[in-house]
Design a protein around this motif. Structure first.
Motif, PDB file in Angstrom:
ATOM      1  N   ALA A   1      48.204  59.373  62.568  1.00  0.00           N
ATOM      2  CA  ALA A   1      49.027  60.269  61.769  1.00  0.00           C
ATOM      3  C   ALA A   1      49.921  61.159  62.642  1.00  0.00           C
ATOM      4  O   ALA A   1      51.044  61.487  62.243  1.00  0.00           O
ATOM      5  N   ILE A   2      49.443  61.536  63.834  1.00  0.00           N
ATOM      6  CA  ILE A   2      50.241  62.412  64.696  1.00  0.00           C
ATOM      7  C   ILE A   2      51.096  61.643  65.702  1.00  0.00           C
ATOM      8  O   ILE A   2      51.801  62.252  66.511  1.00  0.00           O
ATOM      9  N   GLY A   3      51.044  60.313  65.640  1.00  0.00           N
ATOM     10  CA  GLY A   3      51.943  59.511  66.463  1.00  0.00           C
ATOM     11  C   GLY A   3      51.382  58.981  67.762  1.00  0.00           C
ATOM     12  O   GLY A   3      52.096  58.314  68.512  1.00  0.00           O
ATOM     13  N   LEU A   4      50.117  59.253  68.041  1.00  0.00           N
ATOM     14  CA  LEU A   4      49.528  58.778  69.296  1.00  0.00           C
ATOM     15  C   LEU A   4      49.195  57.295  69.246  1.00  0.00           C
ATOM     16  O   LEU A   4      49.418  56.561  70.210  1.00  0.00           O
ATOM     17  N   VAL A   5      48.655  56.850  68.129  1.00  0.00           N
ATOM     18  CA  VAL A   5      48.214  55.463  67.952  1.00  0.00           C
ATOM     19  C   VAL A   5      49.204  54.725  67.056  1.00  0.00           C
ATOM     20  O   VAL A   5      49.632  55.260  66.027  1.00  0.00           O
ATOM     21  N   HIS A   6      49.552  53.495  67.452  1.00  0.00           N
ATOM     22  CA  HIS A   6      50.451  52.679  66.634  1.00  0.00           C
ATOM     23  C   HIS A   6      49.704  51.813  65.628  1.00  0.00           C
ATOM     24  O   HIS A   6      50.140  51.662  64.492  1.00  0.00           O
ATOM     25  N   GLU A   7      48.593  51.220  66.074  1.00  0.00           N
ATOM     26  CA  GLU A   7      47.828  50.306  65.225  1.00  0.00           C
ATOM     27  C   GLU A   7      46.336  50.585  65.349  1.00  0.00           C
ATOM     28  O   GLU A   7      45.844  50.906  66.435  1.00  0.00           O
ATOM     29  N   ILE A   8      45.634  50.435  64.229  1.00  0.00           N
ATOM     30  CA  ILE A   8      44.183  50.582  64.200  1.00  0.00           C
ATOM     31  C   ILE A   8      43.564  49.235  63.863  1.00  0.00           C
ATOM     32  O   ILE A   8      44.076  48.508  63.003  1.00  0.00           O
ATOM     33  N   SER A   9      42.465  48.910  64.527  1.00  0.00           N
ATOM     34  CA  SER A   9      41.792  47.642  64.279  1.00  0.00           C
ATOM     35  C   SER A   9      40.278  47.839  64.348  1.00  0.00           C
ATOM     36  O   SER A   9      39.793  48.771  64.996  1.00  0.00           O
TER      37      SER A   9
ATOM     38  N   ILE B   1      52.922  62.957  70.836  1.00  0.00           N
ATOM     39  CA  ILE B   1      52.536  63.650  69.600  1.00  0.00           C
ATOM     40  C   ILE B   1      53.423  64.841  69.260  1.00  0.00           C
ATOM     41  O   ILE B   1      53.305  65.398  68.165  1.00  0.00           O
ATOM     42  N   GLY B   2      54.311  65.223  70.186  1.00  0.00           N
ATOM     43  CA  GLY B   2      55.191  66.347  69.932  1.00  0.00           C
ATOM     44  C   GLY B   2      54.563  67.683  70.291  1.00  0.00           C
ATOM     45  O   GLY B   2      53.332  67.827  70.329  1.00  0.00           O
ATOM     46  N   ALA B   3      55.428  68.666  70.523  1.00  0.00           N
ATOM     47  CA  ALA B   3      54.947  69.981  70.948  1.00  0.00           C
ATOM     48  C   ALA B   3      54.128  70.676  69.861  1.00  0.00           C
ATOM     49  O   ALA B   3      53.175  71.401  70.160  1.00  0.00           O
ATOM     50  N   ARG B   4      54.496  70.465  68.588  1.00  0.00           N
ATOM     51  CA  ARG B   4      53.791  71.159  67.514  1.00  0.00           C
ATOM     52  C   ARG B   4      52.335  70.719  67.431  1.00  0.00           C
ATOM     53  O   ARG B   4      51.429  71.552  67.306  1.00  0.00           O
ATOM     54  N   GLN B   5      52.077  69.405  67.500  1.00  0.00           N
ATOM     55  CA  GLN B   5      50.695  68.925  67.469  1.00  0.00           C
ATOM     56  C   GLN B   5      49.964  69.306  68.757  1.00  0.00           C
ATOM     57  O   GLN B   5      48.778  69.668  68.726  1.00  0.00           O
ATOM     58  N   ALA B   6      50.674  69.262  69.888  1.00  0.00           N
ATOM     59  CA  ALA B   6      50.058  69.666  71.150  1.00  0.00           C
ATOM     60  C   ALA B   6      49.633  71.127  71.108  1.00  0.00           C
ATOM     61  O   ALA B   6      48.613  71.512  71.697  1.00  0.00           O
ATOM     62  N   SER B   7      50.387  71.956  70.380  1.00  0.00           N
ATOM     63  CA  SER B   7      50.041  73.367  70.261  1.00  0.00           C
ATOM     64  C   SER B   7      48.661  73.556  69.646  1.00  0.00           C
ATOM     65  O   SER B   7      47.966  74.526  69.940  1.00  0.00           O
ATOM     66  N   ARG B   8      48.275  72.638  68.782  1.00  0.00           N
ATOM     67  CA  ARG B   8      46.927  72.709  68.219  1.00  0.00           C
ATOM     68  C   ARG B   8      45.903  72.116  69.171  1.00  0.00           C
ATOM     69  O   ARG B   8      44.937  72.778  69.565  1.00  0.00           O
ATOM     70  N   TYR B   9      46.126  70.865  69.558  1.00  0.00           N
ATOM     71  CA  TYR B   9      45.053  70.136  70.244  1.00  0.00           C
ATOM     72  C   TYR B   9      44.876  70.554  71.701  1.00  0.00           C
ATOM     73  O   TYR B   9      43.760  70.451  72.229  1.00  0.00           O
ATOM     74  N   PHE B  10      45.925  71.016  72.382  1.00  0.00           N
ATOM     75  CA  PHE B  10      45.753  71.544  73.733  1.00  0.00           C
ATOM     76  C   PHE B  10      44.888  72.808  73.701  1.00  0.00           C
ATOM     77  O   PHE B  10      44.183  73.100  74.666  1.00  0.00           O
ATOM     78  N   LEU B  11      44.976  73.570  72.609  1.00  0.00           N
ATOM     79  CA  LEU B  11      44.284  74.851  72.537  1.00  0.00           C
ATOM     80  C   LEU B  11      42.883  74.752  71.946  1.00  0.00           C
ATOM     81  O   LEU B  11      41.986  75.502  72.346  1.00  0.00           O
ATOM     82  N   THR B  12      42.687  73.840  71.007  1.00  0.00           N
ATOM     83  CA  THR B  12      41.375  73.719  70.374  1.00  0.00           C
ATOM     84  C   THR B  12      40.469  72.699  71.038  1.00  0.00           C
ATOM     85  O   THR B  12      39.242  72.785  70.924  1.00  0.00           O
ATOM     86  N   ALA B  13      41.069  71.705  71.701  1.00  0.00           N
ATOM     87  CA  ALA B  13      40.307  70.601  72.301  1.00  0.00           C
ATOM     88  C   ALA B  13      39.482  69.852  71.262  1.00  0.00           C
ATOM     89  O   ALA B  13      38.470  69.225  71.596  1.00  0.00           O
TER      90      ALA B  13
END
Length: 266
Positions: A176-184, A154-166
């Motif tokens: 949208a942040i790159g973790l998931v490739h496909e949704i079903s 997800i990159g450092a920028r997105q990690a800066s949010r989610y590591f801190l807010t949980a």
């Protein structure tokens, strides 16, 4: 090999590793980590396995670390605590460096170490009910051992949010942040995974292993003269391999390469 907390299934050239601790949402402890590491190590030596799918039994992919195990580890000496954490780090590395392409089949929750497992796989396919989180800070912890794979995903920028807010991340946000490739949808999850598996099987296994190594070599590297030489050496080595020679000859002759024939025979 017999496992207490995993189930290993093989269908032709595809292996599915099922986390099988459904009553605890597939949370892992030392035993689960040891079994996963042993399983990945064994699969890495298997030439008859072309794709590895990681999935979870029950309602969840994985809730991450078993909190009772984490509490016990925290009460141990610093040396024992570090050794325990290193087992998890090495298990994730075993998954991330498998020679076979790996697919995380995610449904339900993938929190903490569960999100780490999904991130360590090459491809992540998630159902619409999936939820992700790096939830560690709400327990007074940090997502240390999973961080190389989550930040890669997800990159450092997105990690800066989610590591801190949980915060919990729904599947649309995860894509949208790159973790998931496909949704079903949950009903179509296996079909979507199989669609990707079939595309993987069209490629050469040695070429795919080389491509995975290439990504690790090139990722976040400055384009220097040294990197140019490394990439040139990489393709030169691949081109001289028997698989590449077979694949190029088959393409020019409008034939199927050997790995496609092997799949068709099963």
């Amino acid at each position: 090999m017999n496992y207490d907390f995993l189930q290993l299934e093989q269908k032709n050239q595809v292996a599915t590793v099922w986390l099988n601790r459904a009553e605890l949402h597939n949370a892992f402890n030392t035993k689960v980590i040891e079994e996963l590491d042993a399983c990945f190590t064994a699969l890495n030596s298997r030439d008859d396995i072309r794709v590895v799918i990681l999935a979870g039994r029950g309602k969840s992919f994985s809730a991450g670390a078993d909190l009772n195990w984490m509490k016990q580890a925290g009460q141990a000496s610093i040396e024992d605590n570090e050794a325990d954490a290193l087992k998890l780090a090495k298990m994730l590395q075993s998954l991330a460096t498998l020679k076979q392409p790996t697919i995380a089949r995610v449904h339900g929750i993938a929190f903490g170490g569960g999100m780490g497992l999904a991130s360590a796989c090459d491809i992540c396919v998630a159902s619409t009910d999936a939820k992700f989180a790096t939830s560690e800070v709400r327990l007074g912890l940090a997502p240390s051992t999973i961080s190389p794979y989550v930040i890669r995903a997800i990159g450092a920028r997105q990690a800066s949010r989610y590591f801190l807010t949980a915060e919990r991340i729904n599947v649309e946000q995860a894509k949208a942040i790159g973790l998931v490739h496909e949704i079903s949808t949950p009903e179509s999850l296996d079909a979507k995974v199989d669609e990707i598996v079939q595309n993987i099987l069209l490629g050469g296994p040695e070429a795919q292993a080389s491509s995975k190594a290439l990504i690790r070599m090139v990722d976040h590297q400055e384009v220097t003269e040294d990197l140019l030489h490394k990439t040139a050496q990489h393709i030169a080595h691949v081109r001289q391999g028997a698989e590449a020679k077979n694949g190029l000859t088959a393409f020019l002759n409008k034939q199927s390469p050997a790995w496609i024939k092997a799949t068709a025979e099963q």
